[in-house]
Design a protein around this motif. Structure first.
Motif: not given
Length: 292
Positions: A203-209, A254-266
Motif C-alpha cells: 500500500y501507499n499512504y496519503a493524508i487527504v481532506q 454548496n451542492e449539486d445533483r449528486d454531491y454535497v460539498y463541504v469545507r475540507p477541514d477534516i
C-alpha cells in the motif's frame, strides 16, 4: 454451445485471504501480485472459453488468447490473470486493460488487439487431458503446468520463488508491483477463499481532506494538494461515518445533483494501491482521522 454447457466448464476459483506482512517459510511458494483481471481459461477440442471469477464468459473480447500454446490442444482448464503490458516499461497497465475490457463491438476489439494486446499470466492448472487435477499439491500442479504449456507472446507463467517471501516482496514493490501472493506448496485447489493462499498487498499512504459526500449512497470525495483525487466508498466503520455526519452541516459549502460539498477541514489518513494515470487514488481505504 448452450449457456448451461458453458457453465459446466466453469469452476469457482480459489481465492487468497488477506495477509498482513511478507514472510519467509520453506513450506511456501511466493508469486508476484499481477495487477489485472482473474480469468479461468477452458479449452476443449481446441475451442477456448474465458470465464471471470464470477463465471461470466468473455472469450470474444480477447481473441489473442484463443490460441493456447499446448501442442496437442488437450482438454485443459487454466487459472491466471490477464492484463496489458506497457510497451515502453514492460510493466502491467491495468488502466489499459480496463479500456480493453470495455471493447465489445468486433471493430473495437480488433483495434484493441492492435493497440493494447492482453497477456495471460498463468499460475495454476485444474484439468488436463480430461482429468481433474485439483486434488494434487500445488507443487505437483506447477510441474504439470510447465509440462503442458509452452508459452508465447500472449501466454507466460507467473514466476514463483520458494521459501523467501520477504526478499521477493521488497524487490517487487521497489519496481512498482502491488505485492506478493504466498501459496503453501502442499495445498490442493479448492473453489473458495482458503488461508493456504495469502495475498500480501503493498500500500501507499496519503493524508487527504474530505471535500464532500455523495447524496444517494455512501461516498466521501477526497482532496489532496488542492484537487479531487478520488471517492472513498468502501467499508468505513459507522463511528467514523457518524462523526463526519455530525459536523457536515456546519461545513457545507454548496451542492449539486449528486454531491454535497463541504469545507475540507477534516483530514484523514488513507491507504491505496497506486496513483492512476489521471492522478487519482486507486481503491482508497480509511485508516483514521487526523487530529487537528
Amino acid at each position: 454451445m448452450t449457456e448451461r454447457g458453458k457453465r459446466s466448464m466453469y469452476l469457482a476459483p480459489m481465492l487468497p485471504v488477506a495477509g498482513s506482512a511478507p514472510f519467509d517459510d520453506k513450506r511456501y511458494i511466493f508469486e508476484p501480485r499481477i495487477d489485472g483481471q482473474r480469468l479461468l481459461l477452458s479449452m476443449q477440442n481446441g475451442l477456448v472459453h474465458l470465464f471471470t471469477r464470477h463465471g461470466n464468459e468473455i472469450a470474444p473480447r480477447y481473441p489473442e488468447l484463443h490460441r493456447v500454446p499446448i501442442d496437442d490442444n488437450s482438454d485443459v482448464l487454466l487459472d491466471g490473470v490477464v492484463t496489458c503490458l506497457n510497451r515502453d516499461t514492460g510493466m502491467t497497465d491495468y488502466e489499459a486493460l480496463l479500456d480493453r475490457s470495455k471493447c465489445i463491438k468486433p471493430m473495437h476489439i480488433q483495434e484493441g488487439v492492435r493497440q493494447s494486446p492482453v497477456h495471460y499470466f498463468v499460475f495454476d492448472i485444474l484439468r488436463y487431458r480430461g482429468k481433474d487435477v485439483r486434488g494434487k499439491t500445488l507443487t505437483e500442479r506447477k510441474t504439470l503446468l510447465h509440462k503442458a504449456l509452452t508459452g508465447n507472446r500472449y501466454f507466460s507463467f507467473i514466476p514463483g520463488l520458494p521459501d523467501h517471501g520477504v526478499a521477493l516482496y521488497r524487490a517487487l514493490t521497489a519496481k512498482g508491483f502491488g505485492g506478493i501472493v504466498a501459496k503453501r506448496k502442499s495445498s490442493p485447489y479448492v473453489s473458495r477463499a482458503d488461508d493456504n493462499w495469502r495475498s500480501i498487498v503493498h500500500y501507499n499512504y496519503a493524508i487527504v481532506q474530505i471535500a464532500g459526500y455523495r447524496k444517494n449512497q455512501f461516498g466521501w470525495l477526497l482532496k489532496h494538494r488542492e484537487r479531487i483525487v478520488g471517492l472513498l466508498d468502501g467499508d468505513v466503520p459507522s463511528a467514523y461515518r457518524n462523526a463526519f455526519l455530525g459536523v457536515s452541516s456546519i461545513l457545507k459549502l454548496n451542492e449539486d445533483r449528486d454531491y454535497v460539498y463541504v469545507r475540507p477541514d477534516i483530514e484523514a489518513r488513507v491507504r491505496f494501491r497506486r496513483w492512476t494515470r489521471e492522478g487519482r487514488l486507486y481503491a482508497p481505504e480509511l485508516i483514521d482521522f487526523v487530529a487537528p
